[in-house]
Structure formats: structure tokens, C-alpha cells
Design a protein around this motif. Structure first.
Motif, PDB file in Angstrom:
ATOM      1  N   ILE A 117      40.263  10.645 -19.653  1.00 49.44           N
ATOM      2  CA  ILE A 117      39.536   9.893 -18.618  1.00 49.44           C
ATOM      3  C   ILE A 117      38.048   9.868 -18.939  1.00 49.44           C
ATOM      4  O   ILE A 117      37.393   8.823 -18.872  1.00 49.44           O
ATOM      5  CB  ILE A 117      39.769  10.528 -17.233  1.00 49.44           C
ATOM      6  CG1 ILE A 117      41.238  10.417 -16.827  1.00 49.44           C
ATOM      7  CG2 ILE A 117      38.929   9.850 -16.185  1.00 49.44           C
ATOM      8  CD1 ILE A 117      41.583  11.241 -15.624  1.00 49.44           C
ATOM      9  N   GLU A 118      37.517  11.023 -19.335  1.00 49.18           N
ATOM     10  CA  GLU A 118      36.081  11.079 -19.611  1.00 49.18           C
ATOM     11  C   GLU A 118      35.703  10.158 -20.763  1.00 49.18           C
ATOM     12  O   GLU A 118      34.692   9.449 -20.706  1.00 49.18           O
ATOM     13  CB  GLU A 118      35.669  12.527 -19.913  1.00 49.18           C
ATOM     14  CG  GLU A 118      35.508  13.329 -18.625  1.00 49.18           C
ATOM     15  CD  GLU A 118      35.357  14.816 -18.858  1.00 49.18           C
ATOM     16  OE1 GLU A 118      35.643  15.266 -19.991  1.00 49.18           O
ATOM     17  OE2 GLU A 118      34.966  15.511 -17.919  1.00 49.18           O
ATOM     18  N   GLN A 119      36.551  10.147 -21.812  1.00 44.56           N
ATOM     19  CA  GLN A 119      36.252   9.260 -22.940  1.00 44.56           C
ATOM     20  C   GLN A 119      36.375   7.797 -22.532  1.00 44.56           C
ATOM     21  O   GLN A 119      35.541   6.971 -22.915  1.00 44.56           O
ATOM     22  CB  GLN A 119      37.213   9.530 -24.098  1.00 44.56           C
ATOM     23  CG  GLN A 119      36.971  10.853 -24.792  1.00 44.56           C
ATOM     24  CD  GLN A 119      38.077  11.146 -25.792  1.00 44.56           C
ATOM     25  OE1 GLN A 119      38.449  10.304 -26.589  1.00 44.56           O
ATOM     26  NE2 GLN A 119      38.602  12.345 -25.749  1.00 44.56           N
ATOM     27  N   ALA A 120      37.412   7.486 -21.761  1.00 45.16           N
ATOM     28  CA  ALA A 120      37.636   6.089 -21.390  1.00 45.16           C
ATOM     29  C   ALA A 120      36.508   5.580 -20.512  1.00 45.16           C
ATOM     30  O   ALA A 120      36.067   4.438 -20.639  1.00 45.16           O
ATOM     31  CB  ALA A 120      38.971   5.942 -20.671  1.00 45.16           C
ATOM     32  N   ILE A 121      36.008   6.441 -19.630  1.00 44.33           N
ATOM     33  CA  ILE A 121      34.915   6.018 -18.749  1.00 44.33           C
ATOM     34  C   ILE A 121      33.641   5.813 -19.552  1.00 44.33           C
ATOM     35  O   ILE A 121      32.889   4.868 -19.332  1.00 44.33           O
ATOM     36  CB  ILE A 121      34.731   7.066 -17.635  1.00 44.33           C
ATOM     37  CG1 ILE A 121      35.796   6.829 -16.583  1.00 44.33           C
ATOM     38  CG2 ILE A 121      33.357   6.987 -17.026  1.00 44.33           C
ATOM     39  CD1 ILE A 121      35.634   7.647 -15.382  1.00 44.33           C
ATOM     40  N   ALA A 122      33.429   6.696 -20.530  1.00 48.09           N
ATOM     41  CA  ALA A 122      32.204   6.580 -21.325  1.00 48.09           C
ATOM     42  C   ALA A 122      32.182   5.296 -22.140  1.00 48.09           C
ATOM     43  O   ALA A 122      31.116   4.744 -22.396  1.00 48.09           O
ATOM     44  CB  ALA A 122      32.084   7.800 -22.236  1.00 48.09           C
ATOM     45  N   SER A 123      33.370   4.813 -22.567  1.00 50.12           N
ATOM     46  CA  SER A 123      33.375   3.639 -23.449  1.00 50.12           C
ATOM     47  C   SER A 123      34.012   2.424 -22.777  1.00 50.12           C
ATOM     48  O   SER A 123      34.551   1.553 -23.440  1.00 50.12           O
ATOM     49  CB  SER A 123      34.123   3.972 -24.732  1.00 50.12           C
ATOM     50  OG  SER A 123      35.405   4.457 -24.416  1.00 50.12           O
ATOM     51  N   LEU A 124      33.956   2.381 -21.435  1.00 48.85           N
ATOM     52  CA  LEU A 124      34.597   1.272 -20.707  1.00 48.85           C
ATOM     53  C   LEU A 124      33.909  -0.055 -21.012  1.00 48.85           C
ATOM     54  O   LEU A 124      32.726  -0.220 -20.720  1.00 48.85           O
ATOM     55  CB  LEU A 124      34.533   1.574 -19.205  1.00 48.85           C
ATOM     56  CG  LEU A 124      35.229   0.609 -18.268  1.00 48.85           C
ATOM     57  CD1 LEU A 124      36.726   0.667 -18.457  1.00 48.85           C
ATOM     58  CD2 LEU A 124      34.893   0.945 -16.834  1.00 48.85           C
ATOM     59  N   PRO A 125      34.603  -1.030 -21.621  1.00 43.10           N
ATOM     60  CA  PRO A 125      33.947  -2.290 -21.939  1.00 43.10           C
ATOM     61  C   PRO A 125      33.854  -3.207 -20.718  1.00 43.10           C
ATOM     62  O   PRO A 125      34.567  -3.026 -19.736  1.00 43.10           O
ATOM     63  CB  PRO A 125      34.863  -2.897 -23.008  1.00 43.10           C
ATOM     64  CG  PRO A 125      36.186  -2.298 -22.747  1.00 43.10           C
ATOM     65  CD  PRO A 125      35.980  -0.982 -22.079  1.00 43.10           C
ATOM     66  N   GLU A 126      32.968  -4.175 -20.801  1.00 40.90           N
ATOM     67  CA  GLU A 126      32.845  -5.180 -19.747  1.00 40.90           C
ATOM     68  C   GLU A 126      33.855  -6.297 -19.999  1.00 40.90           C
ATOM     69  O   GLU A 126      34.399  -6.408 -21.086  1.00 40.90           O
ATOM     70  CB  GLU A 126      31.434  -5.765 -19.755  1.00 40.90           C
ATOM     71  CG  GLU A 126      30.353  -4.795 -19.303  1.00 40.90           C
ATOM     72  CD  GLU A 126      30.517  -4.372 -17.853  1.00 40.90           C
ATOM     73  OE1 GLU A 126      30.825  -5.242 -17.019  1.00 40.90           O
ATOM     74  OE2 GLU A 126      30.363  -3.170 -17.564  1.00 40.90           O
ATOM     75  N   GLY A 127      34.085  -7.118 -18.999  1.00 36.42           N
ATOM     76  CA  GLY A 127      34.951  -8.272 -19.230  1.00 36.42           C
ATOM     77  C   GLY A 127      35.822  -8.589 -18.034  1.00 36.42           C
ATOM     78  O   GLY A 127      35.676  -8.003 -16.962  1.00 36.42           O
ATOM     79  N   ASP A 128      36.748  -9.524 -18.249  1.00 38.42           N
ATOM     80  CA  ASP A 128      37.660  -9.941 -17.197  1.00 38.42           C
ATOM     81  C   ASP A 128      38.736  -8.889 -16.977  1.00 38.42           C
ATOM     82  O   ASP A 128      39.048  -8.124 -17.878  1.00 38.42           O
ATOM     83  CB  ASP A 128      38.352 -11.242 -17.610  1.00 38.42           C
ATOM     84  CG  ASP A 128      37.541 -12.436 -17.178  1.00 38.42           C
ATOM     85  OD1 ASP A 128      36.675 -12.249 -16.313  1.00 38.42           O
ATOM     86  OD2 ASP A 128      37.781 -13.538 -17.718  1.00 38.42           O
ATOM     87  N   VAL A 129      39.326  -8.897 -15.782  1.00 44.51           N
ATOM     88  CA  VAL A 129      40.462  -8.010 -15.569  1.00 44.51           C
ATOM     89  C   VAL A 129      41.734  -8.780 -15.276  1.00 44.51           C
ATOM     90  O   VAL A 129      42.757  -8.187 -14.993  1.00 44.51           O
ATOM     91  CB  VAL A 129      40.220  -6.996 -14.434  1.00 44.51           C
ATOM     92  CG1 VAL A 129      39.125  -6.048 -14.800  1.00 44.51           C
ATOM     93  CG2 VAL A 129      39.932  -7.700 -13.137  1.00 44.51           C
ATOM     94  N   GLN A 130      41.708 -10.074 -15.330  1.00 43.02           N
ATOM     95  CA  GLN A 130      42.945 -10.825 -15.090  1.00 43.02           C
ATOM     96  C   GLN A 130      42.990 -11.984 -16.063  1.00 43.02           C
ATOM     97  O   GLN A 130      42.078 -12.805 -16.104  1.00 43.02           O
ATOM     98  CB  GLN A 130      42.973 -11.317 -13.632  1.00 43.02           C
ATOM     99  CG  GLN A 130      44.225 -12.054 -13.218  1.00 43.02           C
ATOM    100  CD  GLN A 130      45.472 -11.195 -13.253  1.00 43.02           C
ATOM    101  OE1 GLN A 130      46.192 -11.195 -14.235  1.00 43.02           O
ATOM    102  NE2 GLN A 130      45.758 -10.462 -12.188  1.00 43.02           N
ATOM    103  N   LYS A 131      44.013 -11.993 -16.879  1.00 41.66           N
ATOM    104  CA  LYS A 131      44.166 -13.102 -17.806  1.00 41.66           C
ATOM    105  C   LYS A 131      44.842 -14.250 -17.072  1.00 41.66           C
ATOM    106  O   LYS A 131      45.720 -14.026 -16.236  1.00 41.66           O
ATOM    107  CB  LYS A 131      45.031 -12.649 -18.972  1.00 41.66           C
ATOM    108  CG  LYS A 131      45.028 -13.593 -20.138  1.00 41.66           C
ATOM    109  CD  LYS A 131      46.075 -13.145 -21.126  1.00 41.66           C
ATOM    110  CE  LYS A 131      46.467 -14.330 -21.978  1.00 41.66           C
ATOM    111  NZ  LYS A 131      46.171 -14.168 -23.353  1.00 41.66           N
ATOM    112  N   ALA A 132      44.410 -15.462 -17.384  1.00 42.60           N
ATOM    113  CA  ALA A 132      45.000 -16.619 -16.702  1.00 42.60           C
ATOM    114  C   ALA A 132      46.417 -16.829 -17.203  1.00 42.60           C
ATOM    115  O   ALA A 132      46.634 -17.241 -18.332  1.00 42.60           O
ATOM    116  CB  ALA A 132      44.155 -17.853 -16.957  1.00 42.60           C
ATOM    117  N   ILE A 133      47.399 -16.480 -16.382  1.00 45.45           N
ATOM    118  CA  ILE A 133      48.793 -16.739 -16.727  1.00 45.45           C
ATOM    119  C   ILE A 133      49.420 -17.502 -15.578  1.00 45.45           C
ATOM    120  O   ILE A 133      48.998 -17.361 -14.433  1.00 45.45           O
ATOM    121  CB  ILE A 133      49.580 -15.433 -16.995  1.00 45.45           C
ATOM    122  CG1 ILE A 133      49.387 -14.449 -15.847  1.00 45.45           C
ATOM    123  CG2 ILE A 133      49.206 -14.811 -18.308  1.00 45.45           C
ATOM    124  CD1 ILE A 133      50.397 -13.360 -15.821  1.00 45.45           C
TER     125      ILE A 133
END
Lengths: 164, 158, 385
Positions: C291-307
Motif C-alpha cells: 500500500i505504501e509503495q502504491a500510494i507513493a507512485s500513484l499515477p494521475e489519469g482516468d478511472v473509467q474506460k469508455a466501454i
């Protein structure tokens, strides 16, 4: 609290009716059956654990139905389980109460349509006093259900004959 | 080992018992095999040095309308490869040899497939219903299943 | 019940016999963790045979899937399957569905899914160890762990509004992005939680009484564990170094640094109840690391792909699996040319792990059976579906 409104001042004498005394005693120590069925059981556990602490209302989980006052049906009742719930209810001594917790035991919940093995509401096998809606209900909702049950008990009478 | 190589080994060993399959452009490559010989094939893929499928991930029954099928998802803890075997039998005579003697985990999976689909696993030591009550009638996951009106005096539909 | 197990002759030649007794445990029993029923054949206090009876919570999950109007609608039912770890259930279903529908999701979605699934793993292990402590007669760890579990539930609640069943991970993304303040609160939680972990580790796992109750009980050998397809802490407790997150990586687990915890038999034989419990305890530390690693390197962007809302897949089938808190959680999806799933089978880890109970509890004492059930960490919603 009908009883405690009258203060214990000089002579330690409280004048009340027999009904009030009995009801006050009963509603302050509702022993609950330690019996979890499904998802709601986890919220029931959370309700009796640290943050919500149902024990402050006198609700203590007991493992045997013979010592219990209230059964919280927490989760989906299946057809295989229904006869066991009926038996557990029969083993409880009177006066006994049932809280139906969550949509599943109220009416079948999300399983109402295609659940070939789900009983659509626990009230088809045992009588229910309080229904708590939610899927699953929050611990606060369960506690509110308990308070509703306490209100019901407060207005009952064990001494007077019931009108039929 | 790739799916093609596994298929080659199976073909070389069992010949006609290995029917058609799909090995490319599918999420999980699979081959269909003759249902009567599934036990033999299972014992082979588990013990063969090159394959060593010692871990049965999943065993699922499927109703293909008119046919009943069983899908075996295999995994090898040693070689870290996967493969899928499928068998199909007609709904009227759903007899498939049990692979319980090869993978113990198949025991409960087969009981479940028997419970919900009515597939008869021959040679299973203890084939009885696992989820539904013992006196339940019918096999609920079949596509033509009708929910009963009453069970033991309790109304089933809403 | 009348079968003779042992014949003893007294000095006068009289024959004494001990008889087997059948004890019914459950479906209402405080230590069966739900509505499991065990038919226990006993010789005195020694367990001769255990016959589990399940299905008291069979809620027809697989039938419901076949009646949904699209693939997305299955997610709430998946939540209710394993209600202690709803996030990982959604995750597993979505992994299988995306494999079938050939959908790639944005990178941010992967990271958030991993954070959620690891938080959920901690929450689930907290219940597992807490209730296991109660089974062994220790009530305090339960209260400590539930206090901290509420903090995780608060994080989930601020993300998606629900405490227990989330409907958060959707096909092609997530239902919403992370709320403001989530990152800070999670960091704070990770910091605070380490104190509790240390405290309870001393309080419970190295407690003399606890060790006496759990060491050398319910030993599950390596080969038996693989043959019974046990998974998760059950398999790793037996000394098999196998974790799907590392050995069959899905999403982005290969980007993080963490260790697979394996039982070493510190207090007795490898694969005993103590080992299984300890694997869970130590896995929480590893989850915190992820969790700590994932939070430190959390990228920006969309959270829902258009499907499209009603997805029509290519006919075929797919099996997707993830490492849930209890083990390998897999979904087998068969699709035909329709918006409705044709067949979904859930490979529930608790169902498979429970099938080994007869093997590992033979010869144990009746009281140890409670320890064994607790260490398998079953959730009946998942066993019965």
C-alpha cells in the motif's frame, strides 16, 4: 427510563408498578443469541465489538438459545436453514423476541427473484418484532432496531391479562 | 510449456481420444477429450514428467443445452503452466469417470457438479448432494429448471 | 454409533469395549464461523472422522448470474459471496471478465485496485485472527483488531459510501475516483496500524497458552495441500512458496517489492495451526508495504474506460484468478453471443480449503477441531455461494 426518573433521595424507596419494574429489568438486559447467518453477521459482530459496543445496552451474546431473550436473524435464511431457525426459536424461553436484520431476512433481499433456495423473509417461519432495513444495515441501524424493541417491551404487560 | 506443445504430447499419447480444441486467440487454450477416457488422461497429465499438472484449479459443470460439459482447469506448481480440458456428454446419459483418485480436490467439486447439474461421476466414493438438502428434487443450474412452488411446506417464490 | 473400535480384556477375562459417539456441531455454534455443520465421530475425546455438511447459506449465486441483464450487474452479487473481503471478490470477477472481454484499463485504475485489495486483505485478516483468538479463549485481540478494522472501513466508506459491500470495482475501471483526503488518511492509517500489529503479535501469537493450543495441531503436509488444491495462507502455512500475486501476476503486482510469507514451523511442525495464523499475521505487514509503495507512485489519469454499457463478448470462456485473503479466488465465465453471462462458476478458496478438514483433524482432540476450523478461515457465504 420510567423507573429511574424517581430519585433515590432519603429513604431508598421507589414506588412503581410491577409492570414497569419487570419491563425495566427485561429491557435492560436483552441477551442476544450469538448466531450469525451471512453478511449482516459481520455488521452484528462490529456492533458488539469496540466501536459500537452493544453491551452498554445490556445486549450480551449467548451461545445457547435457552438463555436468550432476543434472536437477531442476521442474514439470508435459506430453505435448508429455515427448519433449524424454527427449532432454535422454539428452544428459546418466553418471552422471546426476534429482530430481522437486513433485507434478506426481511423479504429475500437481492435474492427475491431467482433464489430457488432462499426463503423470502424469515417471517414466513417465525414471528418478527422489529425489521431493520439495509443491505447490510449499519451497526447504528441495528442499535436503533434494539431501541425500538426496548420501546416495545416497555409498553408490554406481563402481569395484566392480554386482550385476545 | 506452450499450449501447442501440451496438445502435441496429449495427441501422441492418446491419439483419437483427444478431440478438437482451440489453442490460439482464446483467453485460455483448451482441448476437448473423450469423456470415457478422462480418468486415464488425468492420471497421465498429473504424473508425466513434462506436464506435471499437480494442481486442479477448478472443475466446473456447464449446461450446453442438450449436452452437459465439465471443464478442468489445470495448473502445474512445478512448471508453472496452465491448460484446460473439456468433456461433453449428452444430458440423457451424463456419465463421466471421476478424477477424485487423481486430484483429491475434485471430490467436492464433483459433488457440487452432481448437485447442481446432475452429472453422474462414476467411481466417485461419496457422490451425494453437497449444497442443497438431500431431499431436493431436480438440478437447479440446468437451463430448463423450474423453481418448485413449495419445499417442505414453505412457499419458494416471492 | 455401535461400531467397536477397541477391545480390552480385564484380568478376569471380561471384555470391555469403547464405543464411538457422533456429536453434531452446528449449524448454530459459536466457533463454526457461520452456518457450517460438522458431524464429528468421536472415540472418547479423539476425533475419528469429520463429515462436513454445507449449504445452509446456498444463495444461488450462479443462477443469479445467468439472469442478469449485463456483465456489470453481477458485481453486487459477487460482493455478497465473500462478505468479509468484498473488494477482492469484485477484483477477481473483474479480472476474469476483462480477460474474457479483452479490456485494458488505465494505469491509475490498477493502482487503486491494488490499494483497495490490500486494504481489504488486512481487514479480512483482522477478522480472521480476531475471531480465531476468541476461539482460543483470547478476547482482547478481537477488540483491538476490530477497532482498527473500523478505520479501514472508514476509508472504504469515504471512497464508495458503503461499509461492507462496496460495488466499487467495475468492469473497465472503478465507480468513482478516490475522494480528497484519502491518500493522507491511508498514510496515517498505515503508520498507526503498525503499533497495533506489534502489540497484538506479542499479546496473542507468542502467548504461551496460545502456542500450547495451536502448535503441532492440524498439521497439513505439503503434498496433501497441493493435491487438495489448498491456496492462500493454508498453502503457504504448509511451506509452499506460492503466491499468485508473484507467480501468476495480474494487474501490476510485479512492480512492487514485497515478500511471500511462508510457514517455517517455528513452534512445531510445518503446516500446523500456529503457522497458518502466523502467515496471516505477517502478510499484513507485506500488505502495508505494498500500500505504501502504491500510494507513493500513484499515477494521475482516468478511472473509467469508455466501454459500452451492454457488452456483447465473442463467444468463449475465460478463467481469471486473483490471490484473495483466503487464497486463489477464481471465476470461470462462459459467454455466448449475448449480453448476459451464460455461466459463471466461482472457485471459492474457502470451499476448497475446507475440503481438507477431514484429513487434518483425524486423531486430534475435539477441542483442537475448533482451532483447526478457525485456522482455515472459512466464510460460509463463499463456501455455499
Amino acid at each position: 427510563m420510567g423507573l429511574l426518573d424517581q430519585k433515590f433521595e432519603s429513604s431508598n424507596v421507589v414506588i412503581t408498578t410491577m409492570d414497569d419494574l419487570l419491563n425495566w429489568a427485561r429491557l435492560s438486559s436483552l441477551w442476544q443469541m450469538q448466531f450469525g447467518l451471512a453478511c449482516c453477521a459481520i455488521e452484528m459482530m462490529a456492533a458488539s465489538a469496540s466501536n459500537f459496543d452493544m453491551m452498554r445496552f445490556g445486549v450480551i451474546p449467548r451461545a445457547t438459545p435457552r438463555q436468550c431473550d432476543v434472536m437477531i436473524v442476521s442474514g439470508t435464511v435459506t430453505l435448508k436453514m429455515a427448519s433449524r431457525i424454527k427449532r432454535l426459536y422454539d428452544q428459546m424461553s418466553e418471552p422471546r423476541y426476534v429482530i430481522s436484520m437486513g433485507s434478506c431476512s426481511n423479504c429475500g433481499g437481492p435474492y427475491w427473484e431467482h433464489g430457488y433456495h432462499v426463503l423470502k423473509g424469515v417471517d414466513r417461519v417465525i414471528p418478527v418484532d422489529v425489521y431493520v432495513p439495509g443491505c447490510p444495515p449499519r451497526p447504528e441501524a441495528l442499535i436503533e432496531g434494539l431501541i425500538k424493541l426496548q420501546e416495545k417491551i416497555r409498553n408490554e404487560s406481563l402481569v395484566q391479562k392480554k386482550a385476545v | 510449456m506452450t499450449a501447442q506443445e501440451i496438445n502435441e504430447i496429449l495427441k501422441a499419447q492418446f491419439g483419437d481420444a483427444v478431440l478438437e480444441g482451440k489453442l490460439e486467440n482464446v483467453p485460455d487454450p483448451f482441448v476437448k477429450v473423450q469423456p470415457e477416457r478422462i480418468l486415464e488422461i488425468a492420471a497421465f497429465v498429473r504424473s508425466d514428467e513434462r506436464l506435471q499438472f499437480d494442481y486442479l484449479m477448478c472443475l466446473s459443470g456447464v449446461d450446453y443445452k442438450g449436452k452437459l460439459g465439465v471443464t478442468y482447469h489445470l495448473y502445474s506448481m512445478v512448471h508453472r503452466h496452465k491448460f484446460v480440458l473439456k468433456v461433453e456428454v449428452p444430458t440423457e446419459t451424463p456419465n463421466i469417470p471421476s478424477v477424485e483418485s487423481v486430484w483429491k480436490t475434485a471430490d467436492w467439486h464433483e459433488r457440487e457438479a452432481f448437485d447442481l447439474y446432475g452429472i453422474n461421476f462414476t467411481g466417485h466414493p461419496d457422490l451425494r448432494r453437497i449444497l442443497l438438502p438431500y431431499d431436493w428434487e431436480g438440478y437447479p443450474l440446468r437451463k430448463d429448471y423450474q423453481t418448485p412452488e413449495y419445499y417442505n411446506g414453505m412457499k419458494v417464490p416471492y | 454409533m455401535t461400531e467397536t473400535t477397541e477391545t480390552i480384556k480385564t484380568s478376569t477375562g471380561r471384555v470391555l469395549r469403547t464405543e464411538e459417539m457422533v456429536v453434531n456441531m452446528g449449524p448454530q455454534h459459536p466457533s463454526t464461523h457461520g452456518v457450517l455443520r460438522l458431524e464429528v465421530v468421536l472415540d472418547g475425546e479423539i476425533v475419528v472422522d469429520v463429515i462436513p455438511h454445507m449449504g445452509y447459506l446456498h444463495r444461488c449465486f450462479e443462477k443469479h448470474c445467468e439472469h442478469m441483464t449485463n456483465y456489470q450487474q453481477v458485481v453486487p452479487y459477487v460482493d455478497r459471496m465473500d462478505y468479509v473481503a468484498a473488494m477482492t471478490n469484485e477484483f477477481a470477477y473483474v479480472v476474469a471478465a476483462e480477460k474474457l472481454l479483452k479490456i485494458e484499463v488505465p494505469e491509475r485504475v490498477h493502482y487503486i485496485r491494488i490499494i483497495m485489495s490490500e486494504l481489504q486483505r488486512i481487514a479480512s485478516h483482522l477478522i480472521a485472527i480476531g475471531t480465531f483468538g476468541i476461539d482460543m479463549g483470547a478476547f482482547t485481540p478481537f477488540l483491538y483488531y476490530f477497532r482498527d478494522r473500523e478505520k479501514i472501513l472508514e476509508l472504504f466508506e469515504m471512497t464508495c459510501g458503503a461499509r461492507l459491500l462496496y460495488n466499487y470495482i467495475w468492469i473497465g475501471g472503478l465507480s468513482h475516483d478516490l475522494p480528497p483526503g484519502f491518500i493522507e488518511k491511508t498514510k496515517e492509517f498505515c503508520k498507526d496500524f503498525k503499533t497495533t500489529l506489534k502489540e497484538v503479535n506479542d499479546l496473542l501469537n507468542y502467548n504461551e497458552i496460545f502456542i500450547k493450543r495451536t502448535a503441532n495441531v492440524g498439521v497439513l503436509p505439503k503434498d496433501l495441500a497441493i493435491n487438495y488444491a489448498c491456496s492462500g495462507p493454508m498453502l503457504r502455512g504448509s511451506g509452499v512458496n506460492f503466491d499468485l500475486r508473484r507467480d501468476d501476476p495480474y494487474t501490476m503486482y510485479d512492480k512492487f517489492e514485497w515478500d511471500v510469507i511462508v510457514g517455517k514451523g517455528e513452534m512445531g511442525a510445518v503446516g500446523d495451526v500456529w503457522d497458518r495464523n502466523m502467515v496471516r499475521q505477517r502478510e499484513m505487514w507485506e500488505s502495508l508495504r505494498i500500500i505504501e509503495q502504491a500510494i507513493a507512485s500513484l499515477p494521475e489519469g482516468d478511472v473509467q474506460k469508455a466501454i459500452p454499457k451492454r457488452i456483447r463478448p465473442v463467444p468463449g470462456d475465460a478463467y481469471g484468478r486473483v490471490e484473495g485473503p483466503r487464497g486463489e479466488l477464481g471465476f470461470y465465465i462462459v459467454a455466448e453471443d449475448s449480453v448476459t453471462p451464460y455461466r459463471i462458476k466461482a472457485r471459492a478458496p474457502a470451499f476448497v480449503n475446507l475440503s481438507v478438514i477431514n484429513e487434518i483433524s483425524k486423531g486430534a482432540m475435539l477441542a483442537d477441531l475448533v482451532a483447526i476450523i478457525g485456522s482455515i478461515d472459512i466464510v460460509l457465504g463463499e463456501v455455499d455461494r
